[in-house]
Design a protein around this motif. Structure first.
Motif, short mmCIF file in Angstrom:
data_model
loop_
_atom_site.label_atom_id
_atom_site.label_comp_id
_atom_site.label_asym_id
_atom_site.label_seq_id
_atom_site.Cartn_x
_atom_site.Cartn_y
_atom_site.Cartn_z
N LYS A 184 1.05 -1.29 0.05
CA LYS A 184 -0.18 -0.02 -0.11
C LYS A 184 0.90 1.24 0.07
CE LYS A 184 -3.04 1.52 3.24
NZ LYS A 184 -3.80 1.36 4.70
N VAL A 185 0.37 2.32 -0.73
CA VAL A 185 1.11 3.56 -0.75
C VAL A 185 0.04 4.63 -0.30
CG1 VAL A 185 2.35 5.48 -2.04
CG2 VAL A 185 2.62 2.90 -2.77
N THR A 186 0.41 5.21 0.75
CA THR A 186 -0.44 6.24 1.38
C THR A 186 0.16 7.65 1.05
OG1 THR A 186 -0.66 4.78 3.10
CG2 THR A 186 -2.02 6.72 3.04
N ILE A 187 -0.61 8.67 0.56
CA ILE A 187 -0.10 9.95 0.10
C ILE A 187 -0.83 11.06 0.91
CG2 ILE A 187 0.53 11.61 -1.50
CD1 ILE A 187 1.07 8.88 -3.58
N LYS A 188 -0.33 12.13 1.49
CA LYS A 188 -1.12 12.95 1.88
C LYS A 188 -0.75 14.30 1.21
CE LYS A 188 -2.29 11.49 6.31
NZ LYS A 188 -1.13 10.58 6.93
N GLY A 189 -1.45 14.96 0.30
CA GLY A 189 -0.91 16.08 -0.43
C GLY A 189 -0.77 15.86 -1.84
N LYS A 190 -0.58 16.94 -2.64
CA LYS A 190 -0.36 16.89 -4.10
C LYS A 190 0.86 16.42 -4.58
CE LYS A 190 -1.64 18.89 -8.45
NZ LYS A 190 -2.27 17.84 -9.01
N VAL A 191 0.98 15.31 -5.34
CA VAL A 191 2.02 14.81 -5.71
C VAL A 191 2.41 15.38 -7.19
CG1 VAL A 191 3.41 12.84 -6.45
CG2 VAL A 191 1.99 12.77 -4.48
N VAL A 192 3.54 16.10 -7.58
CA VAL A 192 3.83 16.48 -9.03
C VAL A 192 4.81 15.52 -9.44
CG1 VAL A 192 4.70 18.36 -10.57
CG2 VAL A 192 2.70 18.59 -9.09
N PRO A 193 4.65 14.72 -10.62
CA PRO A 193 5.89 13.88 -11.19
C PRO A 193 6.39 14.68 -11.99
CG PRO A 193 3.86 12.99 -11.84
CD PRO A 193 3.52 14.57 -11.14
N LEU A 194 7.69 14.73 -12.06
CA LEU A 194 8.46 15.73 -13.10
C LEU A 194 9.27 14.61 -13.84
CD1 LEU A 194 9.88 19.03 -11.85
CD2 LEU A 194 7.91 18.61 -13.16
N LEU A 195 8.54 13.73 -14.60
CA LEU A 195 9.01 12.53 -15.32
C LEU A 195 8.83 12.98 -16.83
CD1 LEU A 195 7.03 9.91 -13.43
CD2 LEU A 195 9.39 10.58 -12.89
N GLU A 196 10.17 12.84 -17.52
CA GLU A 196 9.88 13.09 -19.06
C GLU A 196 8.99 14.02 -19.34
OE1 GLU A 196 10.19 9.49 -21.53
OE2 GLU A 196 10.36 8.42 -20.00
N LEU A 197 9.42 15.39 -19.13
CA LEU A 197 8.36 16.62 -19.67
C LEU A 197 8.06 16.51 -20.77
CD1 LEU A 197 10.84 18.81 -17.51
CD2 LEU A 197 8.38 18.22 -16.83
N GLY A 198 6.59 16.87 -21.00
CA GLY A 198 6.21 17.03 -22.12
C GLY A 198 5.48 15.87 -22.91
N ALA A 199 5.74 14.75 -22.12
CA ALA A 199 5.12 13.60 -22.68
C ALA A 199 3.66 13.58 -23.13
CB ALA A 199 5.52 12.31 -21.82
N GLY A 200 3.03 14.58 -22.25
CA GLY A 200 1.52 14.52 -22.49
C GLY A 200 0.95 15.55 -23.72
N PHE A 201 2.27 16.19 -24.32
CA PHE A 201 1.90 16.89 -25.27
C PHE A 201 1.11 16.52 -26.67
CE2 PHE A 201 5.31 20.38 -23.80
CZ PHE A 201 4.32 20.74 -22.66
N ASP A 202 0.12 17.24 -27.41
CA ASP A 202 -0.35 16.84 -28.32
C ASP A 202 0.44 17.53 -29.48
OD1 ASP A 202 -2.92 15.49 -29.47
OD2 ASP A 202 -1.96 16.74 -31.00
N LEU A 203 1.05 16.74 -30.56
CA LEU A 203 1.96 17.59 -31.34
C LEU A 203 1.27 18.56 -32.20
CD1 LEU A 203 4.53 14.80 -32.09
CD2 LEU A 203 4.71 16.55 -30.53
N GLN A 204 -0.03 18.20 -32.72
CA GLN A 204 -0.60 19.08 -33.54
C GLN A 204 -1.06 20.46 -32.82
OE1 GLN A 204 -1.39 18.03 -36.65
NE2 GLN A 204 -0.79 15.88 -36.31
N TYR A 205 -1.24 20.21 -31.43
CA TYR A 205 -1.63 21.69 -30.84
C TYR A 205 -0.64 22.72 -30.74
CZ TYR A 205 -6.35 21.03 -28.56
OH TYR A 205 -7.62 20.90 -28.46
N THR A 206 -1.27 23.82 -30.70
CA THR A 206 -0.01 25.12 -30.13
C THR A 206 0.27 24.88 -28.97
OG1 THR A 206 -1.46 26.50 -29.56
CG2 THR A 206 -1.35 26.51 -32.03
N GLY A 207 1.34 25.49 -28.67
CA GLY A 207 1.87 25.78 -26.94
C GLY A 207 0.80 26.00 -26.09
#
Lengths: 258, 247
Positions: free
Chosen positions: B85-108
């Motif tokens: 089990k993993v218990t987390i309190k608060g907001k986690v922000v992962p800085l893993l491979e930045l920009g992996a979720g970008f859509d290439l057709q979309y503008t910045g």
């Protein structure tokens, strides 16, 4: 249950963004833009009318509208189930990196296709005027088959999305199934014209046919076919239930297969 | 004593690897008939437990394949642990491979909204922070150009600017401190340092012992999925160095 709902609320903006993205990008890429959505059913209906109406001498004055109603619903069913099937793989880059509720991908795909489907309804509206079909209060019934169609597509879409993660070649199989569904949906013929005998049950197995029947009833000002309605509702909600459970049970394995 | 923000309890992760990858129906049926569907179990993590208190900065050391990335992905919620089990309190922000979720057709600009939504931010929040993101990314007029025309440095800059716009309680860093050109790298390091000073909790994975020593105050070592050391950064990094240099 409550957690799932809170999560949905948290990510509803993502759902909206993804639906918007699908629609925007679809029309940004093609020159004719939104016109294609209208032109495509118009042209295919023209072809079908010429072949089945003129050459085979079937149908009557309003036959093009008859074809168009079936054609529009079938196209939505085919396009959105195909797109939902690919949705998990298409977004694998994101799924591997960031946590997002995964059902959001098939969901947004089905919804964006639904918006495009609604836009393509404009052509039906025009056809109804051109072929002078008198609108009646039965028109309001249309909302029921149209809602059932959305539920059905969501369910089938989730099942296909899950299966496609494990089996890449499912698309080919599904396109064959889609062909079977198309031919048994009475898009370009009347079921009554067929010499079916006792084989009517084949049609009752096809949820899309059952939905199209009641959609046509609404457009042509006839009361609902209750048997078709109940069967369609059963298939639609049944597939949604199966889809949700199946998807939910398998979703943790997705990441290892995409 | 500060409060606990992350608790990892007996976490194990099992992967079922097929001897040959079977991912289509045709192969699956053929292999099923020939009885060739063999799975191989592989434990990427075995019974890992630790907890982090607010403000601690944990370095995760280990050779390739030790399970570091798997552990981070489980904490980020991308993977689900087989056991534990993993218990987390608060907001986690992962800085893993930045920009992996970008859509290439979309503008910045469009991607700011999209990526923000992926990270679970609301529309109002992104609207409010929009100018700040654009300014920090130093993209200027390029913000209205489709991302497919960006250089990889520009993508990383935009990704970094969006991901760090909130102040998370827990920050996951996977060797991302090397973003963009030298100037931007300095700027991003400064931003992360500023977050450190505010006392956020950090999970940091790196192959560089130097970096871990500089940034963290605590460290663990993973070896073939097991946690074999946990202590202050000095003790653990010395131990790790010794293990590497052993023949």
């Amino acid at each position: 249950m409550k957690n799932a709902w809170n999560n949905f609320i948290k990510y509803r903006f993502l759902l909206v963004e993804l639906v918007k993205k699908d629609i925007k990008l679809k029309y940004r890429r093609s020159y004719l833009g939104i016109l294609w959505t209208l032109l495509e059913p118009l042209l295919t209906t023209a072809v079908l009318t010429i072949i089945f109406g003129k050459f085979l001498g079937k149908g009557g004055r309003t036959f093009p509208v008859y074809i168009l109603t079936g054609r529009l619903l079938y196209t939505y069913f085919a396009n959105s189930t195909k797109a939902a099937m690919k949705s998990i793989r298409k977004n694998s880059g994101m799924i591997k990196k960031v946590y997002v509720p995964k059902y959001i991908y098939p969901f947004s795909t089905v919804l964006s296709n639904y918006v495009i489907f609604m836009i393509s309804m404009i052509i039906l509206f025009l056809a109804v005027i051109v072929f002078k079909i008198k609108p009646t209060w039965h028109l309001f019934q249309a909302i029921i088959p149209l809602s059932l169609l959305l539920v059905l597509v969501m369910g089938v879409g989730m099942i296909l999305a899950t299966l496609a993660v494990f089996f890449r070649d499912l698309e080919y199989l599904w396109s064959v199934v889609l062909m079977l569904i198309m031919y048994t949906s009475s898009i370009f013929y009347h079921v009554n014209d067929l010499d079916l005998g006792r084989r009517m049950w084949i049609f009752k197995l096809n949820p899309l046919y059952l939905i199209i029947v009641n959609f046509r009833n609404a457009i042509f000002g006839r009361p609902m076919d209750m048997e078709a309605l109940w069967l369609a509702a059963m298939y639609s909600f049944g597939s949604l239930l199966v889809g949700i459970i199946f998807f939910y049970k398998q979703q943790d394995k997705f990441i290892m297969n995409i | 004593m500060k409060k606990e923000v992350l608790k990892v309890e007996n976490v194990s992760m099992r992967f079922n690897l097929m001897e040959k990858k079977v991912d289509d129906l045709k192969d699956y049926v053929i292999k099923l008939i020939k009885r060739e569907l063999r799975y191989q179990e592989f434990w990427a993590l075995r019974d890992v437990s630790f907890s982090l208190r607010e403000g601690e900065r944990l370095g995760i050391l280990g050779l390739n394949g030790a399970g570091k990335s798997t552990l981070l992905k489980i904490i980020a919620g991308v993977l689900k642990a087989t056991e534990g089990k993993v218990t987390i309190k608060g907001k986690v922000v992962p800085l893993l491979e930045l920009g992996a979720g970008f859509d290439l057709q979309y503008t910045g600009a469009e991607n700011i909204y999209l990526y923000g939504a992926v990270l679970g931010y609301s529309k109002e929040f992104i609207k409010e922070k929009f100018d700040e993101i654009v300014e920090f990314s130093e993209l200027g007029d390029f913000i209205d150009v489709p991302v497919k025309n960006y250089s990889s440095g520009m993508k990383a800059r935009l990704g970094f600017s969006i991901a760090t716009i909130v102040e998370p309680e827990i920050l996951i860093l996977d060797e991302v401190l090397s973003v963009g050109d030298a100037k931007f790298r300095k700027k991003s390091e400064k931003k992360i340092k500023a977050m450190f000073d505010k006392g956020i909790t950090v999970l940091f994975v790196s192959h560089s012992i130097e970096q871990v020593r500089r940034l963290c105050d605590r460290a663990i070592i993973l070896d073939k999925g097991r946690l074999i050391a946990d202590g202050t950064v000095k003790e653990v990094s010395n131990l790790y160095e010794k293990r590497i240099n052993e023949p």
